[in-house]
Structures are given as structure tokens and as C-alpha cells.
Design a protein around this motif. Structure first.
Motif, mmCIF file in Angstrom:
data_model
loop_
_atom_site.group_PDB
_atom_site.id
_atom_site.type_symbol
_atom_site.label_atom_id
_atom_site.label_comp_id
_atom_site.label_asym_id
_atom_site.label_seq_id
_atom_site.Cartn_x
_atom_site.Cartn_y
_atom_site.Cartn_z
ATOM 1 N N LEU A 50 0.830 -1.199 0.000
ATOM 2 C CA LEU A 50 0.000 0.000 0.000
ATOM 3 C C LEU A 50 0.864 1.247 0.000
ATOM 4 N N HIS A 51 0.273 2.337 -0.411
ATOM 5 C CA HIS A 51 0.952 3.632 -0.486
ATOM 6 C C HIS A 51 0.204 4.604 0.426
ATOM 7 N N LEU A 52 0.920 5.252 1.323
ATOM 8 C CA LEU A 52 0.343 6.261 2.206
ATOM 9 C C LEU A 52 1.048 7.584 1.941
ATOM 10 N N VAL A 53 0.268 8.625 1.740
ATOM 11 C CA VAL A 53 0.799 9.982 1.604
ATOM 12 C C VAL A 53 0.443 10.726 2.878
ATOM 13 N N VAL A 54 1.450 11.331 3.511
ATOM 14 C CA VAL A 54 1.259 12.055 4.765
ATOM 15 C C VAL A 54 1.651 13.513 4.554
ATOM 16 N N LYS A 55 0.704 14.404 4.821
ATOM 17 C CA LYS A 55 0.933 15.848 4.709
ATOM 18 C C LYS A 55 0.942 16.430 6.115
ATOM 19 N N LEU A 56 2.103 16.939 6.520
ATOM 20 C CA LEU A 56 2.230 17.539 7.845
ATOM 21 C C LEU A 56 1.649 18.951 7.839
ATOM 22 N N PRO A 57 1.239 19.466 9.007
ATOM 23 C CA PRO A 57 0.633 20.799 9.071
ATOM 24 C C PRO A 57 1.657 21.928 9.042
ATOM 25 N N TYR A 58 2.892 21.588 8.750
ATOM 26 C CA TYR A 58 3.952 22.589 8.650
ATOM 27 C C TYR A 58 4.886 22.143 7.523
ATOM 28 N N SER A 59 5.629 23.074 6.992
ATOM 29 C CA SER A 59 6.582 22.747 5.935
ATOM 30 C C SER A 59 7.993 22.856 6.496
ATOM 31 N N ASP A 60 8.717 21.751 6.436
ATOM 32 C CA ASP A 60 10.099 21.763 6.912
ATOM 33 C C ASP A 60 11.052 21.247 5.838
ATOM 34 N N THR A 61 10.574 21.226 4.602
ATOM 35 C CA THR A 61 11.335 20.764 3.429
ATOM 36 C C THR A 61 12.027 19.425 3.664
ATOM 37 N N GLY A 62 11.332 18.524 4.334
ATOM 38 C CA GLY A 62 11.834 17.170 4.515
ATOM 39 C C GLY A 62 12.721 16.953 5.713
ATOM 40 N N ALA A 63 12.810 17.911 6.613
ATOM 41 C CA ALA A 63 13.678 17.764 7.786
ATOM 42 C C ALA A 63 13.110 16.793 8.821
ATOM 43 N N SER A 64 11.804 16.571 8.805
ATOM 44 C CA SER A 64 11.207 15.591 9.713
ATOM 45 C C SER A 64 11.414 14.194 9.140
ATOM 46 N N THR A 65 11.332 13.197 10.007
ATOM 47 C CA THR A 65 11.331 11.801 9.577
ATOM 48 C C THR A 65 9.941 11.259 9.853
ATOM 49 N N VAL A 66 9.316 10.698 8.828
ATOM 50 C CA VAL A 66 7.972 10.144 8.973
ATOM 51 C C VAL A 66 8.038 8.651 8.683
ATOM 52 N N ARG A 67 7.526 7.863 9.613
ATOM 53 C CA ARG A 67 7.470 6.415 9.460
ATOM 54 C C ARG A 67 6.019 5.969 9.615
ATOM 55 N N ALA A 68 5.693 4.822 9.038
ATOM 56 C CA ALA A 68 4.332 4.305 9.176
ATOM 57 C C ALA A 68 4.345 2.786 9.111
ATOM 58 N N TRP A 69 3.321 2.195 9.692
ATOM 59 C CA TRP A 69 3.123 0.759 9.643
ATOM 60 C C TRP A 69 1.639 0.474 9.738
ATOM 61 N N ILE A 70 1.269 -0.721 9.333
ATOM 62 C CA ILE A 70 -0.115 -1.175 9.409
ATOM 63 C C ILE A 70 -0.173 -2.236 10.494
ATOM 64 N N GLY A 71 -1.015 -2.013 11.475
ATOM 65 C CA GLY A 71 -1.131 -2.936 12.600
ATOM 66 C C GLY A 71 -1.692 -2.214 13.794
ATOM 67 N N ASP A 72 -1.066 -2.420 14.955
ATOM 68 C CA ASP A 72 -1.486 -1.698 16.148
ATOM 69 C C ASP A 72 -0.340 -0.811 16.622
ATOM 70 N N GLU A 73 -0.515 -0.200 17.763
ATOM 71 C CA GLU A 73 0.446 0.796 18.248
ATOM 72 C C GLU A 73 1.839 0.228 18.520
ATOM 73 N N ASN A 74 1.925 -1.042 18.831
ATOM 74 C CA ASN A 74 3.217 -1.650 19.144
ATOM 75 C C ASN A 74 4.022 -1.858 17.861
ATOM 76 N N ARG A 75 4.835 -0.891 17.515
ATOM 77 C CA ARG A 75 5.555 -0.919 16.240
ATOM 78 C C ARG A 75 6.547 -2.062 16.144
ATOM 79 N N LEU A 76 6.917 -2.673 17.267
ATOM 80 C CA LEU A 76 7.870 -3.776 17.223
ATOM 81 C C LEU A 76 7.263 -5.040 16.619
ATOM 82 N N ASP A 77 5.936 -5.102 16.540
ATOM 83 C CA ASP A 77 5.260 -6.274 15.982
ATOM 84 C C ASP A 77 5.064 -6.181 14.470
#
Length: 104
Positions: A27-54
């Protein structure tokens, strides 16, 4: 469009591509942040529950032409009934913010 979700007071807009969510599907997820930092933030995502280790966590790529982040992740198989897109935003100052948005 999945709509917007609030992550630690930030309104984050999200869109899902590649069709409906299904077990084992890329799947493809597009995330638009409410501020522009020209890519200085790191955005990660996963499908599942809150426990990202799973789950398999994918790192977003900043798209300067749209000022958003593109993330490709594979849905787990089996897909849990309560699964959602989980989004982690790491700001340049090192603070980390996590929230979710439903893909149904």
C-alpha cells in the motif's frame, strides 16, 4: 483520501493509494504535515497496532513537489481486525509523535 487525524495537536492529512487494504498487499500512504520543513522531519508508518515492534515499519520519502511524505508498506497477513495506519513523526528537534488513522 483517508482524511485528517490529530497527532499530539497536529492535524495530519493522509491519503492511501494502491486500492483497498488486504492482507499481504503493498500500500501507499501519503502524509501531509501541518507545517513545511522541506523534509527535515522523519515520517514512518506501519499497518497494525500501536506496538511498532510487531510490524514492518516503513520510512517515508519527502516529495518536495507536493511537500508531503510518501510511504510504501505491506499489510500484514493475517490482517488484524483492529489494524490501522500508525504514523510516527520525528521532528528535527528530536521529539517523536505517534498517532493512527483508520483505513476502512
Amino acid at each position: 483520501a483517508l482524511g485528517a487525524t490529530t497527532i499530539d495537536g497536529m492535524a495530519v492529512e493522509c491519503w492511501q493509494g494502491h486500492g483497498d487494504t488486504a492482507p499481504g498487499k503493498l500500500l501507499h500512504l501519503v502524509v501531509k504535515l501541518p507545517y513545511s520543513d522541506t523534509g527535515a522531519s522523519t515520517v514512518r508508518a506501519w499497518i497494525g497496532d500501536e506496538n511498532r515492534l510487531d510490524w514492518l515499519v516503513a520510512k517515508g520519502e519527502y516529495a518536495a513537489s507536493h511537500d508531503d511524505y510518501d510511504i510504501h508498506a505491506t499489510a500484514p497477513d493475517p490482517l488484524p481486525d483492529d489494524a490501522a495506519w500508525w504514523i510516527e513523526i520525528e521532528k528535527p528537534n528530536g521529539s517523536t509523535h505517534v498517532g493512527s488513522i483508520d483505513f476502512r
